[in-house]
Write a protein that holds these residues in place. Structure first.
Motif, short mmCIF file in Angstrom:
data_model
loop_
_atom_site.label_atom_id
_atom_site.label_comp_id
_atom_site.label_asym_id
_atom_site.label_seq_id
_atom_site.Cartn_x
_atom_site.Cartn_y
_atom_site.Cartn_z
N SER A 6 -17.28 8.61 -5.64
CA SER A 6 -17.94 9.91 -5.80
C SER A 6 -17.09 10.89 -6.60
O SER A 6 -17.61 11.80 -7.24
CB SER A 6 -18.28 10.51 -4.43
OG SER A 6 -17.11 10.94 -3.75
N HIS A 61 -7.58 8.59 -0.89
CA HIS A 61 -8.98 8.65 -0.46
C HIS A 61 -9.16 8.25 1.00
O HIS A 61 -10.23 8.47 1.57
CB HIS A 61 -9.84 7.75 -1.35
CG HIS A 61 -9.79 8.16 -2.79
ND1 HIS A 61 -9.11 7.44 -3.75
CD2 HIS A 61 -10.31 9.24 -3.43
CE1 HIS A 61 -9.23 8.04 -4.92
NE2 HIS A 61 -9.95 9.14 -4.76
N GLY A 62 -8.13 7.66 1.60
CA GLY A 62 -8.26 7.30 3.00
C GLY A 62 -7.10 6.45 3.48
O GLY A 62 -6.27 5.97 2.71
N ALA A 86 -9.98 4.68 8.57
CA ALA A 86 -10.76 3.52 9.01
C ALA A 86 -9.91 2.63 9.90
O ALA A 86 -8.71 2.45 9.65
CB ALA A 86 -11.25 2.72 7.80
N PRO A 91 -10.63 10.40 5.42
CA PRO A 91 -11.18 9.33 6.25
C PRO A 91 -10.10 8.37 6.73
O PRO A 91 -9.22 7.98 5.97
CB PRO A 91 -12.16 8.61 5.31
CG PRO A 91 -12.39 9.55 4.18
CD PRO A 91 -11.15 10.37 4.03
N ALA A 94 -13.80 6.27 10.24
CA ALA A 94 -14.64 5.93 9.09
C ALA A 94 -14.62 4.42 8.90
O ALA A 94 -14.03 3.68 9.69
CB ALA A 94 -14.11 6.63 7.83
N ARG A 95 -15.28 3.94 7.87
CA ARG A 95 -15.22 2.54 7.46
C ARG A 95 -14.49 2.46 6.13
O ARG A 95 -14.42 3.44 5.39
CB ARG A 95 -16.63 1.97 7.31
CG ARG A 95 -17.51 2.06 8.55
CD ARG A 95 -18.93 1.66 8.20
NE ARG A 95 -19.45 2.50 7.11
CZ ARG A 95 -20.46 2.16 6.33
NH1 ARG A 95 -21.07 1.00 6.49
NH2 ARG A 95 -20.87 2.98 5.37
N GLU A 120 -15.55 1.03 3.62
CA GLU A 120 -16.59 1.31 2.62
C GLU A 120 -16.73 2.81 2.37
O GLU A 120 -17.01 3.24 1.24
CB GLU A 120 -17.93 0.73 3.07
CG GLU A 120 -18.01 -0.79 3.04
CD GLU A 120 -17.29 -1.45 4.19
OE1 GLU A 120 -16.87 -0.73 5.12
OE2 GLU A 120 -17.12 -2.68 4.15
N ASP A 121 -16.54 3.63 3.40
CA ASP A 121 -16.62 5.08 3.24
C ASP A 121 -15.49 5.59 2.35
O ASP A 121 -15.69 6.50 1.53
CB ASP A 121 -16.55 5.78 4.60
CG ASP A 121 -17.70 5.40 5.52
OD1 ASP A 121 -18.81 5.20 5.01
OD2 ASP A 121 -17.48 5.31 6.74
N ILE A 122 -14.31 5.00 2.51
CA ILE A 122 -13.16 5.40 1.69
C ILE A 122 -13.41 5.05 0.22
O ILE A 122 -13.17 5.87 -0.68
CB ILE A 122 -11.88 4.72 2.20
CG1 ILE A 122 -11.57 5.19 3.64
CG2 ILE A 122 -10.70 5.00 1.27
CD1 ILE A 122 -10.41 4.45 4.29
N ALA A 128 -16.29 4.63 -1.18
CA ALA A 128 -17.39 5.46 -1.67
C ALA A 128 -16.89 6.85 -2.05
O ALA A 128 -17.37 7.46 -3.01
CB ALA A 128 -18.49 5.56 -0.62
N LEU A 129 -15.93 7.38 -1.28
CA LEU A 129 -15.36 8.69 -1.60
C LEU A 129 -14.66 8.65 -2.95
O LEU A 129 -14.82 9.57 -3.77
CB LEU A 129 -14.37 9.10 -0.51
CG LEU A 129 -13.63 10.43 -0.73
CD1 LEU A 129 -14.61 11.60 -0.83
CD2 LEU A 129 -12.62 10.66 0.39
#
Length: 255
Positions: free
Chosen positions: A98, A130-131, A160, A158, A87-88, A90-92, A94-95
């Protein structure tokens, strides 16, 4: 085993054509292994494509490739497929957004033991992180050993991979994330406010957190060492602190 094939039990992709096609297809590759002193022609093109995709490229002795491929032809190149897509950061983040929660990340600073990394990913998923963030080089990646040690957590959490951990920490701090490391000299782990946006840094099994990364941390957390041994296994120490973070974030109080 036929030329240009891969061993599914270990997800080892061997041979120039097979490796190049894996890269072209966008398959998640953890690392590329090249026979030492052989980066010309087709192998040079494979190495360049791998680097362009952020894959770690390593030169190894040809005997290691022979061993990985059980003696079958490998043409000087082997790709180690990743257990899961990376992942990136940013994905972490964003999770976390959310879920309406302040970010909770684990940063593994040059952690080398795949069993430790897998155990940390497993605990992080259970503790509500979250990651996880890992470096591209000098560290364990998402190998199948890591995936197995995570007990399937890599499917849900995720992970990264970044080029520079220190730079990633700088970016997180700009986003309001507080960064804490684990060290023998620091604040008591259960007397520090860990309820907000936080990243927990876990260092290398032997050397601990690198000097530059330690300087980037906002604080260091310490666990009491009451026996004759002066340190805990990295995944054990990470688990203790992760669940303290979880306890505080859930508002649970001790009896």
């Amino acid at each position: 085993m036929a030329q240009n094939s891969f061993r599914r039990e270990e997800e080892i992709i061997a041979g120039r054509n097979a490796v190049m096609e894996a890269l072209r297809s966008g398959r998640a590759i953890d690392s590329l292994l090249l026979a030492k002193g052989n980066r010309t022609g087709a192998l040079g093109a494979i190495a360049a494509k791998a680097k362009a995709q952020g894959v770690a490229v390593k030169e190894v002795d040809g005997k290691k490739l022979d061993h990985l491929c059980a003696g079958a032809p490998h043409q000087g190149v082997v790709a180690m497929a990743a257990a899961h897509e990376y992942a990136r950061v940013e994905d972490i983040l964003a999770l976390a957004e959310s879920r309406g929660e302040p970010p909770f990340l684990i940063i593994a600073d040059e952690l080398e033991d795949p069993h430790n990394l897998g155990a940390i990913i497993r605990t992080a998923e259970c503790a509500g992180a979250h990651g996880v963030v890992i470096p591209r080089r000098r560290a364990a990646g998402l190998t199948y050993t890591v995936g197995k040690a995570s007990a399937g957590a890599v499917e849900y959490l995720p992970v990264a991979r970044v080029t520079n951990i220190a730079a990633a920490i700088d970016d997180l701090k700009k986003r309001g994330v507080w960064v804490y490391g684990t060290d023998l000299c620091g604040e008591n782990w259960c007397q520090t406010d860990l309820t907000g946006a936080i990243a927990l840094v876990i260092g290398n099994e032997g050397a601990g957190i690198s000097r530059l990364v330690k300087e980037k941390c906002d604080g260091m957390l310490t666990l009491p060492m009451l026996g004759q041994i002066s340190s805990l296994n990295a995944s054990v120490a990470a688990g203790v602190v992760m669940y303290e973070i979880a306890r505080q974030r859930l508002g649970l109080t001790a009896r």
